[in-house]
Design a protein around this motif. Structure first.
Motif, PDB file in Angstrom:
ATOM      1  N   ASN A 239       0.696  -1.109   0.168  1.00 15.87           N
ATOM      2  CA  ASN A 239      -0.165  -0.069   0.035  1.00 15.87           C
ATOM      3  C   ASN A 239       0.825   1.206   0.009  1.00 15.87           C
ATOM      4  O   ASN A 239       0.762   2.190   0.667  1.00 15.87           O
ATOM      5  N   MET A 240       1.858   1.185  -0.938  1.00 13.45           N
ATOM      6  CA  MET A 240       2.697   2.445  -1.069  1.00 13.45           C
ATOM      7  C   MET A 240       2.472   3.250  -2.153  1.00 13.45           C
ATOM      8  O   MET A 240       1.882   2.674  -3.316  1.00 13.45           O
ATOM      9  N   LYS A 376      11.467  -0.977   6.901  1.00 17.12           N
ATOM     10  CA  LYS A 376      10.869   0.472   6.878  1.00 17.12           C
ATOM     11  C   LYS A 376      11.789   1.658   7.265  1.00 17.12           C
ATOM     12  O   LYS A 376      11.812   2.914   6.655  1.00 17.12           O
ATOM     13  N   PRO A 432       4.487   4.668   2.446  1.00 16.24           N
ATOM     14  CA  PRO A 432       2.920   4.322   2.603  1.00 16.24           C
ATOM     15  C   PRO A 432       1.748   5.550   2.648  1.00 16.24           C
ATOM     16  O   PRO A 432       2.403   6.487   2.915  1.00 16.24           O
TER      17      PRO A 432
END
Length: 468
Positions: A239-240, A376, A432
């Motif tokens: 979901n980036m 991340k 994200p």
């Protein structure tokens, strides 16, 4: 049909892809890549793009000439000198990469787009929303082994301008090596019989020592860890989005004004923007304060006093960089002023010398081929503003914009760009969705001192569909 959120739509018509081979017979031999070339993190295809207006009136000798025909013919001539790029990658029993210099050629696509340069507007900035139109992914051409090492598409525009987009196997060259090849291609397009800078292979210069020995600390290499803060930080790539960050000279000056005097006058633009991006990104991600975050800045080993012992000759077009890392706990990075991040980036960069590169090559052999951390809190940045990609002239003048066409979830590029006549730097950013607005606000806060401030350039968001 091409379209984006600006409602621009146009047709691109392509001819059947063809293989362009060297214009003269070339040696059929097998050449090994260096251990720096051979790392897992470079086994991907990187797209780059050049946008040209119709400037033939400035050079009467190019009047009426077809850029597709000129570049296709020049490509065959350039491959006589860069014949390994016309070959195919293979592996030996230990998965060591080699080039079978078989002269099979590079893929070339001729195309026409029913759009003018001016209609493209801000969409020429990275990430290019029309990349799939200007660089056709020829079926079966996108593997690392056994496929063409370069794919080029030249697209004519209605106004007489054109776009050159290519995709290159990163194991074969870095930005400086690609620029060297593109300069040779441009020289051939303008009638040269041979390149000004002859290409040099000599990949053995960046092989591991015998015996290999690790003499430096390499944070960029993934370590085995039982630290929960590390284990829980895997990057969710589902979901980036990707968007452009543009910083003009006033904004960059405003960022610099956040530093104490001793750093304000000594840190480079690369160190400043790397530290700023690292801090804003970490704040936007809202990580656990105990999470370890790091940023790796690509540092080129060419032409430096500290790397003179590498003996890299002019004309070397292989990968010649390493990426030393700045490391911090997320909470500390976010609470401390920007100068803290700048100091860490400067320290990491200062560690890069001949011994660091030797140690990194040795580490790749001892521990196995390196791959980027997929977490991340990890980011790699590459400054290509001085690589010369924006200086490629095929006879119709310099490009309006040139550079990598996109960024990647773990890699951002610094590129030259203009907005409204204002020079600056554009950086494609992956984040994200939940972190995008927070990131924008953090950048706005740190650039608020600029007198003539632009918002972050509004460009198309590109959703991630597949990883490297």
């Amino acid at each position: 049909m091409a379209s984006n959120n600006s409602h621009l739509a146009f047709q691109v018509k392509r001819c059947i892809p063809e293989l362009v081979v060297p214009a003269k017979p070339t040696p059929h031999e097998v050449k090994k890549l260096s251990d720096i070339d051979d790392q897992e993190s470079l086994r991907f295809l990187i797209p780059a793009i050049w946008f040209y207006r119709n400037n033939s009136s400035n050079n009467p000798s190019m009047e009426g000439k077809d850029p597709v025909k000129v570049i296709r013919e020049a490509l065959g001539k350039a491959l006589v000198y860069y014949y390994p790029l016309a070959g195919r990658l293979t592996e030996d029993r230990n998965k060591k990469l080699m080039v079978d210099c078989n002269g099979q050629g590079v893929l070339f696509v001729e195309a026409n787009a029913e759009v003018t340069f001016d209609q493209l507007g801000h969409t020429i900035q990275p990430p290019s929303p029309f990349l799939n139109e200007f660089l056709y992914n020829v079926p079966g051409s996108d593997d690392i082994l056994g496929c063409p090492l370069i794919l080029i598409q030249v697209t004519r525009l209605l106004c007489g301008g054109f776009i050159l987009a290519l995709r290159v196997n990163h194991t074969m060259c870095d930005a400086f090596g690609l620029c060297q090849f593109m300069n040779a291609l441009a020289e051939m397009a303008k009638g040269a019989q041979h390149p000004t800078i002859p290409p040099v292979w000599k990949r053995e210069l960046l092989n591991a020592r015998d015996p290999p020995r690790i003499t430096r600390i390499h944070h960029e290499f993934p370590q085995e860890s039982t630290d929960d803060h590390h284990q829980d930080a895997d990057l969710d790539q589902t979901n980036m989005v990707q968007f452009p960050l543009f910083l003009n000279s006033n904004q960059i000056s405003a960022i610099r004004n956040h530093l104490p005097p001793h750093l304000r006058s000594t840190c480079t633009r690369f160190e400043l923007l790397t530290a700023c991006l690292w801090r804003c990104r970490t704040l936007a991600l809202n990580l656990d304060p105990e999470e370890v975050v790091q940023i790796s800045g690509l540092v080129n080993g060419r032409g430096k006093k500290s790397t003179k012992g590498l003996n890299l000759p002019v004309g070397y077009y292989g990968n010649a960089f390493v990426y030393p890392s700045a490391v911090s706990k997320a909470g500390v990075l976010c609470k401390k002023p920007l100068g803290y991040a700048v100091e860490l980036v400067k320290k990491a960069k200062s560690e890069m010398d001949e011994e660091y590169i030797r140690s990194f090559a040795d580490l790749l052999v001892i521990r196995g081929r390196h791959r980027f951390k997929i977490t991340k809190g990890y980011l790699v940045v590459s400054d290509v503003t001085s690589a010369g990609l924006d200086k490629i002239d095929f006879g119709w003048g310099l490009p309006e914009h040139a550079g990598p066409a996109i960024g990647f979830p773990l890699i951002s590029f610094f590129m030259k760009y203009k907005v409204g006549g204002e020079d600056g730097v554009v950086i494609p950013i992956w984040l994200p969705l939940f972190a995008v607005e927070r990131f924008r606000q953090e950048v706005k806060k740190i650039t608020i001192e600029a007198h003539d401030m632009y918002e972050i350039t509004e460009g198309p968001h590109v959703r991630l569909t597949s990883m490297l």
